[in-house]
Enzyme design. Structure first.
Site, short mmCIF file in Angstrom:
data_model
loop_
_atom_site.label_atom_id
_atom_site.label_comp_id
_atom_site.label_asym_id
_atom_site.label_seq_id
_atom_site.Cartn_x
_atom_site.Cartn_y
_atom_site.Cartn_z
CB SER A 124 32.97 31.27 31.36
OG SER A 124 32.45 30.62 32.48
CG ASP A 139 40.53 42.61 40.02
OD1 ASP A 139 40.56 43.59 39.25
OD2 ASP A 139 39.51 41.93 40.22
CE LYS A 181 28.76 30.82 30.70
NZ LYS A 181 29.31 30.52 32.04
#
Length: 682
Positions: free
Chosen positions: A452, A463, A477
């Site tokens: 999460s 990224d 998740k």
């Protein structure tokens, strides 16, 4: 609270300080209460059902087909190992399985309660049977086996099949104790206490237990992260998120029928009193102006509820000190607000030669995490660390806002995560302050339990090219839950006799990386993947039977703050060279090979003493040899036997140690590279 059970030899009847404490044995099924709904449960069920059907991300119909799925899930929650109920019991209630949706909407939960009460009766019968099996001679010479996981096995057809299952269970329990060196007499005494304790717990089950299980079956059938939280679990959730509670600062556990001090929070009322020690038993609790309440044999959560209270109020504890032949004493404590430091970020510094690497271990994304990390980063800056590791192993997530703000400490500005609701509307949660709190080399360490909010942070750092991610692929998740209380302002006016009504967490959105990909099911794949000792165990979102699917959306517009891809071949080369020579990783690879060779048989264990003893001796010999190899490398004296290992011995952490080496390699490579102008990504 830590609610595990330790089995130790305790007398069932203790004469203490002039009082006799006894816990009544349950010998008849009619001593177990028949549980019924409480008055507030119908309203709570209606509110939960309305909330889930109107607002959940996964739009579903609470029709007959969905009702049948809820029934199956409830049944498996109630009898996970399929060794309590009979097939005929299941068939009897399966006729009503399509009616559960109507029950949830109306709040009249007859099927749930009737089935639970039957399971209670059957469980009592099973433990009574187990007690009778203990009277038989023990024989561990045959070729019997015991199945540790019967979750997918059929329910037994008759009592004879059920008895055979429990013959094996009792034999497994007996053999497990025999392998520890206990005599037959000690085994029978221990298991008699254990089974009688389990029977007494049946008599302490209450209506909220049934209601919680029913709501959990409903919630979990929608998706794995939708939950009903009972009033007490709601309080626990709020404690975890704020890392604070009002109480005495002690972690309690059950030891047979006793509530025992397992540990104390440094600086809390219990520790500061110097009148309470780890191992002491709490046998009574008294509030100001009220008599002492005997709590022997109570459920742990009931004892905790008595002890906790508002800051500044007093509580009296009747303490039975650890040890035999002691008298009780009364200790009065003033409750305080306790900060749970063991769940807060922890900072350490690893030194390799002349270089230092800072490590921030983050167990969860609690409210206030980012501010705490700022403080720790300032401390690391003063120590001139060459790089920083963010350790997110076993971090199951927490507040989405903290994942965004923590990410903002390491990049100038930009979107951190994209969030989409079930109408397709996409929102970007961004860092907007234009400041970077730490600019140096950064490594994020993750494992399969990182989930999460942990995945949001790791994905954003990856990224943006801001950090190197190492470890295992993460949990997967990729959903956002909303927390809502079930209380209404008017409840206390209209129904003042009602307790708090609990709360719900339910999925309302999916989140996506800034590159447009989802972490749902797939998780975050590290730039450098570490080998692990439990390869391909069923941990992760992709193993859930009703998890939401993976998908993707358009990438956000963001400016990469770096690019580490050029370094990865060199970093991977150095990493592989190190672990190939590292004895700890060599052992890990051996464990992987052994695990994979045995994975089809790992839930079937022999009930033959000679076979199990041989397996245990081989495991012990391997562990002793590995310890002595390690001690030899460290220049320490070797052990003659495992019992000589100090109880406070700390095992090495090869994953963190290797991550430190990777961080040092990264720092060297970044130092040698000329600065580059970041470019926007679309």
């Amino acid at each position: 609270m830590n609610m595990f059970f330790r089995l130790t030899a305790l007398a069932g009847l203790l004469a203490i300080a002039g009082q006799t404490f006894a816990v009544e044995d349950i010998t008849r099924a009619d001593q177990i209460p028949v549980l019924k709904e409480e008055t507030q449960h119908a309203t709570v069920s209606e509110r939960v059902t309305s909330r889930f059907t109107r607002s959940h991300y996964r739009q579903f119909d609470l029709d007959q087909a969905f009702s049948a799925k809820i029934f199956d899930r409830y049944l498996n929650l109630l009898d996970y190992s399929h060794n309590v109920l009979l097939a005929s019991d299941v068939e009897q209630f399966a006729k009503k399985k399509t009616e559960l949706g109507d029950e949830l909407r109306s709040g009249k939960l007859d099927v749930f309660y009737d089935l639970y009460n039957l399971a209670q009766k059957r469980r009592f019968e099973r433990y009574q049977y187990a007690l009778s099996v203990l009277e038989k001679p023990m024989d561990f010479t045959g070729n019997d086996t015991y199945n540790l996981d019967r979750s997918k096995a059929p329910w037994p057809k008759n009592e004879a099949e059920l008895n055979a299952l429990w013959d094996s269970k009792v034999k497994f329990d007996e053999l497990s104790l025999k392998l520890t060196g206990k005599t037959d007499k000690e085994i029978r005494e221990t298991l008699t206490r254990r089974y009688k304790f389990a029977i007494r717990r049946l008599a302490q089950t209450n209506s909220e237990d049934v209601f919680s299980l029913a709501m959990t079956a409903f919630a979990r059938e929608i998706d794995p992260h939708t939950n009903y939280l009972s009033p007490r679990n709601t309080e626990q959730f709020n404690t975890e998120m704020s890392l604070s509670l009002e109480g005495i600062g002690a972690v309690l556990q059950m030891d047979d029928d006793y509530t025992v001090i397992n540990s104390m929070v440094a600086g809390g009322p219990a520790a500061k009193s110097k009148a309470i020690s780890v191992g002491d038993k709490i046998v009574g609790v008294g509030q100001t102006g009220k008599p002492m309440v005997d709590v022997i044999g109570w459920r742990l959560d009931d004892v905790v509820a008595l002890i906790k209270g508002p800051k500044g109020s007093k509580v009296r504890l009747e303490i039975l000190p650890a040890g035999k032949g002691t008298k009780t004493r009364t200790v009065t404590l003033t409750r305080e607000r306790i900060r749970l430091e063991d769940r807060a970020v922890k900072m350490s510094v690893k030194t390799v030669g002349k270089e230092k690497v800072g490590v921030l271990d983050i167990p969860g994304f609690y409210v206030g995490l980012t501010d705490d990390v700022k403080v720790q980063l300032q401390k690391l800056e003063k120590q001139n660390v060459s790089s920083v590791i963010i350790d997110l192993r076993s971090n199951g997530g927490g507040a989405l806002t903290e994942a965004v703000s923590l990410s903002g400490l390491f990049i100038p500005a930009g979107p951190i995560v994209q969030v989409r609701d079930n109408n397709g509307k996409v929102r970007e949660d961004s860092d907007t302050d234009g400041q970077v709190f730490y600019k140096g080399p950064l490594v994020v360490l993750v494992d399969r339990f990182s989930a999460s909010a942990s995945e949001i942070f790791a994905a954003a750092m990856q990224d943006y090219g801001r950090a190197l991610v190492v470890g295992e692929p993460t949990f997967g998740k990729g959903t956002v839950q909303q927390y809502r209380s079930l209380n209404r302002i008017y409840d206390q006016m209209l129904r003042p006799e009602w307790p708090a009504l609990g709360s719900v967490q339910y999925t309302i959105q999916k989140f996506y990386r800034v590159n447009g990909g989802s972490t749902q099911r797939k998780g975050v794949t590290p730039d450098i993947i570490m080998p692990t000792g439990n390869e391909e165990t069923e941990t992760g979102e992709k193993f859930e039977d009703n998890a939401l699917p993976w998908d993707s959306i358009d990438a956000a517009t963001y400016v990469k703050s770096g690019d580490l891809t050029a370094f990865e071949p060199e970093l991977l080369k150095e990493h592989n060279a190190r672990i190939a020579k590292d004895p700890e990783f060599q052992n890990i690879m051996k464990d992987i090979a052994r695990f994979n060779a045995m994975k089809d048989k790992r839930n079937i264990v022999s009930l033959n003493y000679a076979v199990r003893e041989k397996e245990n001796n081989e495991d012990d010999a391997t562990r002793l040899a590995r310890l002595n190899e390690r001690f030899k490398r460290e220049g320490k004296p070797e052990l003659k036997k495992l019992d000589d290992l100090p109880k406070d011995y700390q095992e090495p952490d090869p994953y963190l140690d290797e991550t430190v080496n990777i961080a040092l390699d990264l720092a060297k490579l970044e130092k040698a590279r000329p600065a580059e102008q970041p470019a926007p990504v679309k």
